[in-house]
Design an enzyme around this catalytic site. Structure first.
Site, PDB file in Angstrom:
ATOM      1  N   THR A  52       0.903  -1.226   0.212  1.00 45.24           N
ATOM      2  CA  THR A  52       0.410  -0.184   0.474  1.00 45.24           C
ATOM      3  C   THR A  52       0.688   1.053  -0.330  1.00 45.24           C
ATOM      4  OG1 THR A  52      -1.579  -1.359   1.120  1.00 45.24           O
ATOM      5  CG2 THR A  52      -1.375   1.596   1.034  1.00 45.24           C
ATOM      6  N   GLU A 106      -3.332  -7.668   6.458  1.00 43.67           N
ATOM      7  CA  GLU A 106      -2.835  -7.612   8.003  1.00 43.67           C
ATOM      8  C   GLU A 106      -3.574  -9.101   8.893  1.00 43.67           C
ATOM      9  OE1 GLU A 106      -1.461  -5.445   9.348  1.00 43.67           O
ATOM     10  OE2 GLU A 106      -1.523  -3.695   8.642  1.00 43.67           O
TER      11      GLU A 106
END
Ligand code: TGC
Ligand code: FAD
Length: 394
Positions: A174, A373
Site C-alpha cells: 500500500t 494484516e
C-alpha cells in the site's frame, strides 16, 4: 405507510448508547474526523473508486487534522489515546477502507516502525514530516511467495563494508509508488532487519498493481530492490527479528478492529435509509418482516462490533492488550462487517450493485481487509494457539 416515529424510543444509529461511554474529548475527535470524511471524502469517493485513484493532497489534509501517527508521542505526533485513534479509524473507514489504509500504513506501520525501532536521527528526520503528511511512508513485508508466512521472505540484505546491499521484491505494498520512504524488511545474517529506503535510491523502483476490484481508492504496488546500496544508518537499529515487523502489524490490526465497524455502520445506515424510502407493493420495504429481520441483525452486528472495539481500545489504553486479543477483534469485526455489507447490498436491490450507493464499494473493499494484516484463517489460528498452546501454522 407513514413511519411511526413516535414508536422509535431508541436511537437507531446508536442503539446501545455507546456514545455515552466516550469522553468529551473522544467524542470531539470522532466528530472532527466524521465531519472531514463527510465533507472531503464521501461526495467523491465513489468516483475515486471507479477511477482507481486517491488524491494525494489528502495526506496533508489528514496531517492538518492531526490523525497521522496520532497515537504516537513526540516528533509532531498528537499523543492521543488508543481509543481516540480507534474512533478515528472507524470514521475514516466509514468513508472508505482505502482512506483508513492510507492512515494505517502511514501511522501504524511506517511511522510506528520508525518510532519503535528507529534511531533518534531517523525519528527526527522522518516523523515530523510524516505526521504533517508532507512525507508518505509504506511498509514492505509481503513478497510474491511470502504472504501469511513472512518468515519465508527471500529479500536479503548483506553488508558491504559499512554499507548494506538490499536485494529482493515486495508485493502488494500500500502506498508503494507514492511513498517518500519505504520501510523494507529483509533477511540478514543477523536475523530479520528493517531498512529505510528513500524514494529515488539507485536500484529501487516500484510498479503499481492494476485491475484490483477492491480497495480501488488506494495505491498498491510492487517494490523492486535490485542491489540497492544503503548507508549503515539506513537500518532500524532496534529491530533484530521478525518481532520487529510483527509488532507493527499488531498496531495496524488494532486500527482495523475499529475501521471495520465504520464500514459496517455505513452499510447498515445506507440499508436502513433505503428500506424506509423504497416502496414496493405500496409499502416501504422496511415494513416487511424479512427486511426488518435483516435490519435487526445488521444493527446487532454493528453494535456488538462497536462494543468489542471499545473494549479492546480500553484494554490497550490500560496496557493490557495482547496480540491474541487483537486477532480476536480483527477476525470478529471484519467478518461481521463483510456479512453486514453483503446483507445491506441485498436490501438495496439493483441499486446495491452501483457506486451511487456506498455498499458494494465497502463490500468489495472488505474482501481485501479480511485478507491483509493477517487473513481470517491466520487470526483463527492465533486464537487456536492461544486457547490450546499448540501452533497449527506449520
Ligand atoms: P512467531 O515465531 O510466532 O513470532 C516471531 C516473533 O514475533 C513475535 N510476535 C509478535 N510480536 C508482536 N505482535 C504480534 N502480533 C506478534 N506475533 C508474533 C513473537 O513473540 C516472536 O518474538 P521473538 O522475540 O521470540 O522472536 O512467528 P511465526 O513465523 O510462527 O508467525 C506467526 C504468524 C503466522 C502469526 C505471523 O507470521 C503472521 O502474523 N502472519 C501474517 C502476516 C501478515 O499479517 N502480514 C501483513 C503484512 S502488512 C499488511 O498487510 C498491510 S495492509 C494495509 C493496511 O493495513 O491498511
Ligand atoms: P497466502 O498467505 O498465500 O494465503 C492464501 C490462502 O491460504 C489464504 O486463505 C490463507 O488464509 C490460507 N493460508 C495460508 N497459510 C495458512 C495456514 N498455515 N493454515 C491455513 N490456511 C492458511 N503487505 C504488506 O507487507 N504491506 C502492505 O502495505 C500491504 N498492503 C496490502 C494491500 C492490499 C489491497 C492487499 C490485498 C494486500 C496487502 N498486503 C500488504 C499483503 C497482505 O498482507 C497479504 O495478502 C496477506 O498477508 C496474505 O498473504 P497472501 O496474499 O500471500 O496469501
Amino acid at each position: 405507510m407513514a413511519v411511526a416515529d413516535t414508536k422509535i424510543r431508541v436511537r437507531p444509529r446508536d442503539y446501545l448508547e455507546v456514545d455515552a461511554l466516550l469522553s468529551d474529548e473522544e467524542r470531539d475527535i470522532r466528530d472532527t474526523v466524521r465531519a472531514f470524511v463527510n465533507d472531503r471524502v464521501v461526495p467523491s469517493v465513489g468516483e475515486w473508486f471507479e477511477e482507481a485513484r486517491i488524491p494525494l493532497e489528502l495526506a496533508r489534509e489528514l496531517g492538518e487534522i492531526g490523525v497521522l501517527g496520532m497515537h504516537l508521542h513526540g516528533y509532531g505526533c498528537a499523543g492521543a489515546s488508543a481509543t481516540a485513534y480507534g474512533l478515528t479509524c472507524m470514521e475514516l473507514e466509514a468513508g472508505d477502507s482505502g482512506l483508513r489504509s492510507l492512515v494505517s500504513v502511514q501511522g501504524s506501520l511506517a511511522m510506528y516502525a520508525i518510532h519503535r525501532w528507529g534511531s533518534e536521527e531517523q525519528k527526527q528526520e522522518w516523523l515530523p514530516r510524516m505526521a504533517a503528511g508532507e512525507a508518505i511512508g509504506c511498509f514492505g513485508l509481503t513478497e510474491p511467495d511470502a504472504g501469511s508466512d513472512p518468515s519465508s521472505m527471500r529479500t536479503r540484505a548483506r553488508r558491504d563494508g559499512s554499507d548494506w546491499i538490499l536485494h529482493g521484491q515486495k508485493m502488494w505494498i500500500t502506498n508503494g509508488s507514492v511513498a517518500d520512504v519505504a520501510v523494507v524488511w529483509a533477511r540478514t545474517d543477523e536475523g530479520v532487519r528493517g531498512f529505510l529506503v528513500p524514494r529515488g535510491t539507485d536500484g529501487f523502483t516500484t510498479q503499481d498493481i492494476h485491475r484490483k476490484l477492491s480497495l480501488r481508492a488506494s495505491v498498491t504496488s510492487e517494490l523492486l530492490l535490485d542491489d540497492v546500496r544503503l548507508p549503515a544508518d539506513a537500518i532500524l537499529p532496534e529491530a533484530t527479528s521478525l518481532r520487529g515487523p510483527l509488532s507493527c502489524l499488531n498496531e495496524a490490526r488494532y486500527g482495523i478492529v475499529w475501521g471495520a465497524v465504520g464500514a459496517a455502520r455505513a452499510c447498515f445506515e445506507a440499508a436502513l435509509d433505503y428500506s424506509l424510502e423504497r416502496k414496493q407493493f405500496d409499502r416501504p420495504i422496511a415494513s416487511f418482516q424479512i427486511q426488518q429481520q435483516k435490519l435487526a441483525w445488521m444493527a446487532l452486528e454493528v453494535n456488538r462490533a462497536t462494543l468489542l472495539a471499545l473494549h479492546l481500545g480500553r484494554m490497550k489504553d490500560e496496557g493490557r492488550l495482547r496480540p491474541e486479543h487483537v486477532s480476536m477483534g480483527k477476525l470478529a469485526n471484519v467478518n461481521a462487517a463483510l456479512d453486514v455489507a453483503r446483507t445491506a447490498r441485498q436490501v438495496l436491490g439493483a441499486n446495491g450493485v452501483t457506486l451511487e450507493y456506498p455498499v458494494i464499494r465497502h463490500m468489495n473493499n472488505l474482501e481485501s481487509v479480511v485478507t491483509y494484516e493477517g487473513t481470517a484463517d491466520v487470526h483463527a489460528l492465533v486464537i487456536g494457539s492461544a486457547l490450546t498452546g499448540i501452533d497449527a501454522f506449520r
